[in-house]
Design a protein around this motif. Sequence first.
Motif, short mmCIF file in Angstrom:
data_model
loop_
_atom_site.label_atom_id
_atom_site.label_comp_id
_atom_site.label_asym_id
_atom_site.label_seq_id
_atom_site.Cartn_x
_atom_site.Cartn_y
_atom_site.Cartn_z
N MET A 111 0.73 -1.11 0.02
CA MET A 111 0.07 0.02 0.04
C MET A 111 0.89 1.45 0.19
O MET A 111 1.98 1.25 0.51
CB MET A 111 -0.91 -0.16 1.27
N LYS A 112 0.47 2.00 -0.66
CA LYS A 112 1.15 3.50 -0.93
C LYS A 112 0.01 4.53 -0.48
O LYS A 112 -1.06 4.50 -0.43
CB LYS A 112 1.70 3.82 -2.12
N GLU A 113 0.65 5.61 0.12
CA GLU A 113 0.00 6.66 0.48
C GLU A 113 0.10 7.69 -0.62
O GLU A 113 1.37 8.24 -0.81
CB GLU A 113 0.17 7.36 1.93
N LYS A 114 -1.01 8.45 -1.08
CA LYS A 114 -0.80 9.20 -1.91
C LYS A 114 -1.42 10.75 -1.13
O LYS A 114 -2.29 10.76 -0.89
CB LYS A 114 -1.41 9.08 -3.12
N LYS A 115 -0.56 11.92 -1.31
CA LYS A 115 -0.94 13.12 -0.68
C LYS A 115 -1.54 13.98 -2.06
O LYS A 115 -0.90 14.06 -2.86
CB LYS A 115 0.06 13.90 -0.03
N ILE A 116 -2.67 14.76 -1.88
CA ILE A 116 -3.21 15.48 -2.64
C ILE A 116 -3.35 16.69 -1.96
O ILE A 116 -3.91 17.05 -1.09
CB ILE A 116 -4.68 15.10 -3.36
N THR A 117 -2.65 17.72 -2.93
CA THR A 117 -2.82 19.17 -2.34
C THR A 117 -3.27 20.08 -3.54
O THR A 117 -3.41 19.36 -4.72
CB THR A 117 -1.21 19.59 -2.02
#
Length: 160
Positions: free
Chosen positions: A1-7
């Motif tokens: 699992m990867k975490e993706k940050k959305i800004t």
Amino acid sequence: MKEKKITTTVQVFDTIEELPPEVRLLMKKAQAIRDQAYAPYSKFKVGAAIQLEDEVIVTGSNQENAAYPSGLCAERTAIFYAGSQYPHKKMKTMAICIKSSAKVVTEPIAPCGACRQTIAEYEVKQDQPIEIYFMGEEGKIIKAKALLDLLPLAFDASFL
């Protein structure tokens, strides 16, 4: 699992006087149509104005109904009018403002989810973003360069 940050990045103007002249005019049109909204139940009036690529401005206000789902938001009223009356013209800029009879709203109010989805549809259709400026009755104005700034991971026809 990867975490993706959305800004996302938006611009904030402190007053309507800080807006570029053409956007200030558009916001004034949104304010004028807002005062014609039919909002007897929520007492929350919304106005939207859209500038097309040829500088034509179309407007819309929210229209409520005792059967709530039958009403329509200002943003969709304006965008559907532009889409039906000017189907081959691109929409450049949208200005949105609100007014409540319950209190003076000084915080910018962004479009609801249904309106965001509708704006996204038209951005895809015209293959060009629509700048969106929104505010309360007074105070700060937020500018999003495109709908994706307000609705990351938007659903559109490319998924169908």
